[in-house]
Design a protein around this motif. Structure first.
Motif, PDB file in Angstrom:
ATOM      1  N   UNK A  63       0.819  -1.218   0.000  1.00 34.12           N
ATOM      2  CA  UNK A  63       0.000   0.000   0.000  1.00 34.12           C
ATOM      3  C   UNK A  63       0.859   1.278   0.000  1.00 34.12           C
ATOM      4  N   UNK A  64       2.192   1.122  -0.073  1.00 35.85           N
ATOM      5  CA  UNK A  64       3.084   2.274  -0.081  1.00 35.85           C
ATOM      6  C   UNK A  64       3.830   2.480   1.222  1.00 35.85           C
ATOM      7  N   UNK A  65       3.459   1.752   2.245  1.00 37.59           N
ATOM      8  CA  UNK A  65       4.073   1.916   3.553  1.00 37.59           C
ATOM      9  C   UNK A  65       5.331   1.088   3.732  1.00 37.59           C
ATOM     10  N   UNK A  66       5.836   1.094   4.953  1.00 40.39           N
ATOM     11  CA  UNK A  66       7.026   0.341   5.306  1.00 40.39           C
ATOM     12  C   UNK A  66       7.051   0.110   6.812  1.00 40.39           C
ATOM     13  N   UNK A  67       7.934  -0.782   7.211  1.00 40.09           N
ATOM     14  CA  UNK A  67       8.286  -0.908   8.628  1.00 40.09           C
ATOM     15  C   UNK A  67       9.634  -1.580   8.751  1.00 40.09           C
ATOM     16  N   UNK A  68      10.163  -1.542   9.951  1.00 39.42           N
ATOM     17  CA  UNK A  68      11.441  -2.151  10.282  1.00 39.42           C
ATOM     18  C   UNK A  68      11.201  -3.073  11.473  1.00 39.42           C
ATOM     19  N   UNK A  69      11.889  -4.217  11.495  1.00 37.16           N
ATOM     20  CA  UNK A  69      11.716  -5.152  12.611  1.00 37.16           C
ATOM     21  C   UNK A  69      13.023  -5.891  12.866  1.00 37.16           C
ATOM     22  N   UNK A  70      13.303  -6.183  14.138  1.00 30.93           N
ATOM     23  CA  UNK A  70      14.495  -6.977  14.434  1.00 30.93           C
ATOM     24  C   UNK A  70      14.437  -8.308  13.686  1.00 30.93           C
ATOM     25  N   UNK A 103       6.954   6.619  13.658  1.00 30.74           N
ATOM     26  CA  UNK A 103       6.260   7.383  12.621  1.00 30.74           C
ATOM     27  C   UNK A 103       5.278   8.386  13.229  1.00 30.74           C
ATOM     28  N   UNK A 104       4.641   8.016  14.326  1.00 31.25           N
ATOM     29  CA  UNK A 104       3.750   8.946  15.019  1.00 31.25           C
ATOM     30  C   UNK A 104       4.535  10.165  15.502  1.00 31.25           C
ATOM     31  N   UNK A 114       4.031  13.052   4.101  1.00 26.60           N
ATOM     32  CA  UNK A 114       4.794  11.808   3.958  1.00 26.60           C
ATOM     33  C   UNK A 114       4.770  11.006   5.256  1.00 26.60           C
ATOM     34  N   UNK A 115       5.098  11.633   6.374  1.00 26.81           N
ATOM     35  CA  UNK A 115       5.110  10.930   7.666  1.00 26.81           C
ATOM     36  C   UNK A 115       3.708  10.502   8.084  1.00 26.81           C
ATOM     37  N   UNK A 116       2.748  11.366   7.886  1.00 26.55           N
ATOM     38  CA  UNK A 116       1.360  11.044   8.253  1.00 26.55           C
ATOM     39  C   UNK A 116       0.860   9.852   7.450  1.00 26.55           C
ATOM     40  N   UNK A 117       1.087   9.876   6.139  1.00 30.48           N
ATOM     41  CA  UNK A 117       0.661   8.759   5.291  1.00 30.48           C
ATOM     42  C   UNK A 117       1.366   7.471   5.677  1.00 30.48           C
ATOM     43  N   UNK A 118       2.684   7.546   5.942  1.00 29.86           N
ATOM     44  CA  UNK A 118       3.427   6.348   6.320  1.00 29.86           C
ATOM     45  C   UNK A 118       2.840   5.715   7.582  1.00 29.86           C
ATOM     46  N   UNK A 119       2.488   6.545   8.557  1.00 26.74           N
ATOM     47  CA  UNK A 119       1.873   6.033   9.783  1.00 26.74           C
ATOM     48  C   UNK A 119       0.574   5.288   9.450  1.00 26.74           C
TER      49      UNK A 119
END
Length: 140
Positions: A63-70, A103-104, A114-119
């Motif tokens: 959907x265009x987002x991302x995240x990072x995880x250990x 992101x919040x 950009x930050x709001x959409x990513x959240x």
């Protein structure tokens, strides 16, 4: 209102290959990439006594987002003093929680689309995650 333009579609996460990692954060966080990366790592450090650094996987979302995880199968005890949440979750779910908190923070600090959409894109994904209940309680 969901920012996911393909209503009803399942949001897929794809791990970013090693050779593409250098472009990942600039693409998703722009000029806030250094602060955003440090913020996400810092959130997990604050939320879990089980976190002591290590390699993280980066994920793009359909959907265009991302995240990072250990990286890995480790489980993390997460304690959120602000809402009283305490629970154990996978590294993937803990990374989503830390990414949402980061992101919040960026969205509140800079107020940029950009930050709001990513959240919101990550939250839309988190709602579909196998550990959605834990994630939502942690960020509530």
């Amino acid at each position: 209102m969901s920012l996911n333009s393909d209503v009803g579609a399942v949001i897929a996460a794809t791990v970013v290959p090693e050779h593409s990692r250098v472009q990942f954060l600039p693409a998703h966080l722009g000029r806030n990439m250094m602060m955003g990366e440090a913020c996400i790592y810092g959130w997990l450090d604050r939320l879990s006594i089980d976190y002591n650094g290590g390699f993280w996987d980066f994920y793009t979302l359909s959907n265009g987002g991302f995240y990072m995880a250990p990286s890995g199968d480790k489980r993390f005890n997460i304690d959120v003093s602000g809402n009283g949440f305490s629970g154990e979750m996978s590294a993937d779910a803990a990374g989503i929680v830390a990414s949402l908190f980061g992101l919040c923070y960026l969205a509140n600090r800079f107020g940029d689309d950009k930050s709001i959409n990513q959240y919101h894109w990550l939250r839309d994904f988190a709602i579909e995650h196998a550990e959605a209940g834990l994630i939502m309680r942690a960020i509530d």
